[in-house]
Design a protein around this motif. Structure first.
Motif, PDB file in Angstrom:
ATOM      1  N   LEU A  33       0.813  -1.211   0.000  1.00 43.83           N
ATOM      2  CA  LEU A  33       0.000   0.000   0.000  1.00 43.83           C
ATOM      3  C   LEU A  33       0.852   1.269   0.000  1.00 43.83           C
ATOM      4  CD1 LEU A  33      -1.787  -2.250   1.724  1.00 43.83           C
ATOM      5  CD2 LEU A  33      -3.189  -0.265   2.071  1.00 43.83           C
ATOM      6  N   ILE A  34       2.123   1.141   0.300  1.00 47.02           N
ATOM      7  CA  ILE A  34       2.998   2.298   0.455  1.00 47.02           C
ATOM      8  C   ILE A  34       3.647   2.642  -0.886  1.00 47.02           C
ATOM      9  CG2 ILE A  34       4.940   3.255   1.748  1.00 47.02           C
ATOM     10  CD1 ILE A  34       2.504   2.361   3.491  1.00 47.02           C
ATOM     11  N   PRO A  41       8.800   0.882   2.916  1.00 47.64           N
ATOM     12  CA  PRO A  41       7.418   0.545   3.263  1.00 47.64           C
ATOM     13  C   PRO A  41       7.297   0.007   4.685  1.00 47.64           C
ATOM     14  CG  PRO A  41       8.033  -0.500   1.192  1.00 47.64           C
ATOM     15  CD  PRO A  41       9.265   0.103   1.768  1.00 47.64           C
ATOM     16  N   TRP A  44       6.849   2.706   7.303  1.00 48.88           N
ATOM     17  CA  TRP A  44       5.515   3.313   7.249  1.00 48.88           C
ATOM     18  C   TRP A  44       4.461   2.373   7.829  1.00 48.88           C
ATOM     19  CZ3 TRP A  44       4.476   8.254   6.481  1.00 48.88           C
ATOM     20  CH2 TRP A  44       5.438   9.043   5.860  1.00 48.88           C
ATOM     21  N   VAL A  79      -4.667   7.473   5.658  1.00 48.41           N
ATOM     22  CA  VAL A  79      -4.312   6.200   5.016  1.00 48.41           C
ATOM     23  C   VAL A  79      -5.156   5.915   3.776  1.00 48.41           C
ATOM     24  CG1 VAL A  79      -3.459   5.206   7.171  1.00 48.41           C
ATOM     25  CG2 VAL A  79      -5.806   4.738   6.451  1.00 48.41           C
ATOM     26  N   GLY A  82      -3.415   5.108   0.501  1.00 48.21           N
ATOM     27  CA  GLY A  82      -2.880   3.746   0.448  1.00 48.21           C
ATOM     28  C   GLY A  82      -3.941   2.744   0.046  1.00 48.21           C
ATOM     29  N   ASN A  83      -5.161   2.952   0.524  1.00 47.85           N
ATOM     30  CA  ASN A  83      -6.265   2.074   0.130  1.00 47.85           C
ATOM     31  C   ASN A  83      -6.593   2.241  -1.353  1.00 47.85           C
ATOM     32  OD1 ASN A  83      -6.480   1.072   2.721  1.00 47.85           O
ATOM     33  ND2 ASN A  83      -8.034   2.535   3.327  1.00 47.85           N
ATOM     34  N   LYS A  85      -4.377   3.114  -3.651  1.00 48.84           N
ATOM     35  CA  LYS A  85      -3.276   2.436  -4.343  1.00 48.84           C
ATOM     36  C   LYS A  85      -3.502   0.930  -4.351  1.00 48.84           C
ATOM     37  CE  LYS A  85       1.732   1.786  -4.330  1.00 48.84           C
ATOM     38  NZ  LYS A  85       1.630   0.401  -4.696  1.00 48.84           N
TER      39      LYS A  85
END
Length: 125
Positions: A33-34, A41, A44, A79, A82-83, A85
Motif C-alpha cells: 500500500l505504500i 514501506p 511506514w 491512510v 494507500g487504500n 493504491k
C-alpha cells in the motif's frame, strides 16, 4: 445512552487495536500500500500500526476519547491514499486477500462510515 457510547468507543478501540497489531505482526501484508516515493514501506507500516494502537488506547479511555476520536478520523483520512493504491494495484483472481479486486475496491467506501464513527466517538468524549 452512556452505555451505548461506551460500547461504540470500545468497539472502535478493538478494531483499531486489531488492525494496529496486524500491522506490527504481519507487515508484509500492508507494504504494497505504500508508494515507492515514500521510501521504506516497512517503516511506514510499523508507524501506522503504532498510530492505530495509540488511537485505540486514546479512544478506549474516557478522558482522552475526544482527542482519540479526532486522531482516528485523521488517521483514517491519511491512510485513504494507500487504500486507493491497493485498489488500483489489485488483480482479479489474486491469491492473497489484499490483492483481490473485490476486497481492495470494497474497502474504499468503508472509509466513510469509519471516519464518521470516529467523529461520533470524539463527540461523545
Amino acid at each position: 445512552m452512556a452505555r451505548r457510547t461506551h460500547l461504540s468507543a470500545a468497539a472502535l478501540a478493538a478494531l483499531l487495536a486489531t488492525s494496529g497489531t496486524l500491522h506490527l505482526v504481519r507487515p508484509r501484508v500492508f507494504e504494497g500500500l505504500i508508494p515507492a516515493a515514500l521510501g521504506s514501506p516497512r517503516a511506514w507500516v510499523y508507524g501506522s500500526g503504532v498510530a492505530e494502537l495509540a488511537c485505540a488506547a486514546a479512544v478506549a479511555a474516557p478522558t482522552t476519547r475526544r482527542v482519540g476520536g479526532l486522531a482516528t478520523a485523521a488517521l483514517l483520512v491519511g491512510v485513504f491514499p494507500g487504500n486507493v493504491k491497493m485498489a488500483l494495484d489489485s488483480r482479479p483472481g489474486a491469491r492473497h486477500w489484499s490483492r483481490r479486486r473485490s476486497v481492495a475496491w470494497g474497502r474504499l467506501p468503508l472509509q466513510v462510515p469509519l471516519v464518521a464513527w470516529a467523529w461520533q466517538v470524539s463527540r461523545s468524549g
